[in-house]
Scaffold this active site. Structure first.
Site, PDB file in Angstrom:
ATOM      1  CB  CYS A  22      -0.973  -0.058   1.188  1.00 34.84           C
ATOM      2  SG  CYS A  22      -2.352   1.089   1.026  1.00 34.84           S
ATOM      3  CG  HIS A  37      -3.557  -3.703   3.255  1.00 32.84           C
ATOM      4  ND1 HIS A  37      -2.530  -3.058   3.905  1.00 32.84           N
ATOM      5  CD2 HIS A  37      -4.295  -2.729   2.664  1.00 32.84           C
ATOM      6  CE1 HIS A  37      -2.638  -1.749   3.727  1.00 32.84           C
ATOM      7  NE2 HIS A  37      -3.708  -1.523   2.969  1.00 32.84           N
ATOM      8  CD  GLU A  51      -0.962  -5.598   5.916  1.00 36.52           C
ATOM      9  OE1 GLU A  51      -0.721  -6.090   4.784  1.00 36.52           O
ATOM     10  OE2 GLU A  51      -1.309  -4.407   6.080  1.00 36.52           O
TER      11      GLU A  51
END
Lengths: 221, 543
Positions: free
Chosen positions: A86, A194, A196
């Site tokens: 990002c 994302h 994660e």
């Protein structure tokens, strides 16, 4: 292996990345403050999401000039693995480790949603866990995710096989549906979604975990 | 500028034994405003049940705190930012989010999720789309940048909000029992320190603006709206949370929200039974030639006032300087219960603490049930409570709103927006919390007692649908002009309904906020008590 996660003032996914590294991957992880030039022996540097320095200027533009980025560029040039997520992707483009730029989303709004991605490469240190051409799900959450590059640049990315993730349904206007690209040498990856945030079943999926596991595997070889 | 009534002015003179000077009058005006001292609502709020074996901090602080086991607790609160959001939707809503985040981290808690409740006018009203776009962008712009996920909320439309929208923001944070911080000044000689941003001329008299009705010239009030800077907020949050880890360095800390230095110095002094000397010329300013009056009443955002233990200043300074924030010793704690403001050699105000805090006026305003027929004709009940069929850019409105909020940052969102309740995970102990924000102005307008009662019951139901039992709630009571006996009656009845429902369901009220004067050109909004309820998930169900 050791993951160094860079914290700029305004980063807000640093703790999320650290959580994945330490509590799910069970690897060593630490925060690298933006004013430091010491990467502390990291095997992989993560530039996390957020709004570095507030991003009141062009996104990532300030962060590209921070002390830590000099070391990150040196590290990348020596072949070190760098993952930009990002805002991290935006910074990698600003600092010149990746080509192109991230512009405002086509509808000029912040977009937070789950997106389907197509993994185009399974032969990079970041993507060995994915099957080429198969769809995976990761969330996006950004205002500037509209990947932009000129025709020659796009042709070059295609020719050198640098497009790693594409959106199945383009949410933000990105050229060529691009969600993530890798440098020519194959050691610097930037992506808007994302990974994660999808590393635990309880949070709705583990498609992101494969990316981090791939990095760990690549460092063991 | 004084907004005191003649009787209030007399009370000021009486308590001081003299006429106040201009700065002192400004301080009284703001401290005795509805927004700061709850003068019309206090007597009714007293009746809420506020205790349970789990409640560690009830109303009266920046946020309420409830135990969730394993040495951990949650801090939460809901607050309104209605008036500023109508005047300037982006900044009004953004600073609403900023304010509620500070209320949470000032207690020592790391914010982990937010909700909001939005009420707009009729979808056909020419101003509605402008306000909707501005408010949603403002909430997203601020919350997304700070990185606290906005995991749910409600968006409703009704013509009664045409001239007065409602923007209520909720945040919850996690803290440890042994690290609870309060807005208290203690220890004579301890330094009083400003951290965060410089002080500017923005938001002067915001609190008094929020305690007034609207008329056609409301647009002119734009300078009373504050401007938010989420980057500074994020740094301030991280710096404060880092500073809290220093053992015993911070004695007390308070967000500078409404009425900035005025409110924080007097409230912190009152809680500690002490006083303060404030060196106004030491306060870092972002504009030149600001007067003591402007400095005392500025509502510049992203500022906190803390009282440190003497001798620990340098350890604290290091942390705030690392985060590139202002850190200035601006005064000291004194024994005498008064706040004295000095500007260079001059004493610009000298006021006792009690009359401005505990001694603020309390009113039992006249109440009168509305004449039903006339009232209903003005406010017809609209079928369908949340206009779910409204579309924007090809999406249902709710979805159009939610996708502009980052709801997955923080990697704790188990159930995000769009379900009966949001569910978030507590990383520290693996427990799941359920959050729901809810209102039923349509019912409250027919019968405020039953409507408020039902709002609590339905909130409980929302939690039950994801398998959670309530721990407590916070409320934001949005009403019209309290000087109107019909509005005051609605308020009284709604409070009675809330109190009864909470008592029946064993749900403590741990924090809250009252927003009166939601009246424009003589039209009051429907009574709109908004409930945010927090529960603990016993067995997770798909909502």
């Amino acid at each position: 292996m050791k993951f160094g996660i860079v914290q700029f003032p305004g980063s807000n996914c640093d703790a999320d990345c650290l959580h994945v590294v330490q509590n799910i991957l069970r690897q060593e992880g630490f925060i690298i403050w933006h004013a430091s030039t010491d990467l502390n022996g990291a095997d992989c540097v993560i530039l996390p999401g957020g709004f570095s320095y507030g991003d009141y200027l062009r996104t990532g533009a300030m962060a590209a000039h921070s002390p830590v980025m000099k070391s990150v560029v040196d590290f990348a040039e020596r072949g070190g693995r760098v993952l930009g997520i990002c805002n991290g992707f935006q910074i990698l483009c600003e600092v010149g480790l990746l080509p192109g730029v991230l512009m405002r989303n086509k509808n000029l709004q912040f977009l937070c949603e789950k997106t389907e991605l197509i993994a185009d490469r399974s032969d990079t240190p970041f993507t060995s866990g994915y099957q080429k051409g198969k769809k995976i799900t990761m969330p996006i959450a950004h205002m500037e995710g509209n990947y932009t590059i000129d025709d020659a640049g796009l042709a070059s990315l295609k020719k050198r096989n640098q497009i790693v993730f594409r959106y199945a349904k383009n949410p933000n206007g990105s050229v060529g549906d691009i969600a993530g690209i890798i440098n020519e040498k194959g050691n610097v990856l930037g992506l808007m979604p994302h990974p994660e945030r999808v590393c635990e079943t309880a949070l709705g999926g583990t498609d992101g975990l494969k990316l981090f596991e791939s990095v760990v595997r690549s460092c063991q070889h | 500028m004084s907004t005191l009534t003649q009787q209030e002015h007399q009370k000021v003179v009486q308590s001081l034994g003299r006429e106040p000077n201009e700065v002192e009058l400004g301080i009284f005006s703001v401290m005795w405003s509805e927004h700061c001292c709850y003068k019309s609502s206090k007597m009714y709020l007293k009746n809420f049940p506020t205790k349970s074996p789990r409640v560690l901090q009830g109303p009266g602080e920046n946020a309420g705190i409830i135990d969730i086991g394993d040495g951990l607790a949650i801090a939460f609160k809901i607050e309104s930012h209605n008036h500023p959001s109508f005047i300037e939707p982006y900044q009004g809503a953004a600073t609403g989010v900023g304010g509620i985040l500070r209320d949470i981290f000032t207690m020592g808690a790391r914010p982990i999720a937010s909700l909001n409740s939005l009420h707009f006018g009729s979808p056909d009203h020419p101003r509605t789309h402008y306000l909707l776009r501005g408010v949603v962008a403002g909430i997203g712009g601020y919350g997304n940048a700070v990185g606290v996920p906005m995991v749910g909320g409600e968006v409703r439309f009704d013509p009664c909000y045409n001239g007065n929208i409602l923007v209520n923001a909720f945040t919850i944070g996690i803290l440890r029992h042994d690290r609870i911080f309060r807005g208290i000044a203690k220890g004579v000689g301890n330094p009083v320190i400003l951290v965060g941003s410089k002080t500017g001329r923005d938001g002067i008299h915001g609190a008094t603006m929020a305690s007034d009705v609207f008329a056609a010239e409301s647009e002119l009030k734009r300078p009373t709206v504050q401007v938010g800077d989420p980057f500074t907020e994020k740094k301030l949050m991280e710096a404060c949370l880092e500073a809290f880890e220093l053992n015993d360095a911070i004695v007390g800390i308070q967000d500078m929200g409404a009425a900035g230095f005025t409110c924080s110095t007097f409230e912190m002094s009152a809680r500690g039974g002490v006083g303060m000397e404030l060196w106004i010329d030491k306060i870092p300013l972002r504009e030149t030639k600001m007067t003591p009056y402007e400095i005392m009443l500025s509502e510049s955002q992203e500022r906190m006032l803390l009282v440190a233990k003497k001798g620990r200043e340098e350890e604290l300074r290091k942390i705030f300087e690392k985060w590139e924030l202002e850190f200035a010793v601006v005064g000291k704690v004194i024994a005498e219960k008064k706040v004295v403001g000095r500007f260079h050699a001059e004493k610009v105000f000298d006021l006792p603490v009690d009359p401005l805090t505990d001694g603020a006026p309390v009113y039992e305003r006249p109440v009168h049930p509305p004449q039903k027929t006339a009232y209903s004709a003005r406010h017809p009940v609209i079928e369908g409570k949340s206009a779910p069929h409204q579309q924007l850019e090809g999406l249902p409105i709710q979805e159009w709103v939610w996708r502009q909020y980052d709801y997955s940052v923080g990697t704790n969102t188990v159930i995000g927006p769009g379900k009966s309740a949001a569910v978030i995970r507590v990383k520290e102990n693996g427990k799941l919390l359920a959050l729901a924000v809810h209102s039923r102005a349509d019912l409250c307008h027919v019968d405020p007692y039953q409507g408020a009662f039902q709002t609590v019951m339905e909130s409980k139901e929302k939690l039950a649908k994801v398998g959670a039992a309530p721990l407590g709630l916070t409320n934001c009571l949005n009403f019209g002009n309290p000087e109107n006996p019909e509005v005051m009656w609605q308020f009284k009845e709604a409070c009675r309904g809330l109190a009864d429902a909470c008592r029946q369901g064993d749900i403590p009220v741990v924090s809250g906020n009252v927003s009166f004067y939601n009246e424009t050109d003589g039209e009051n909004i429907k009574p709109t008590p908004v409930i945010a309820m927090v529960g603990i998930v016993e067995k997770l169900c798909a909502a």
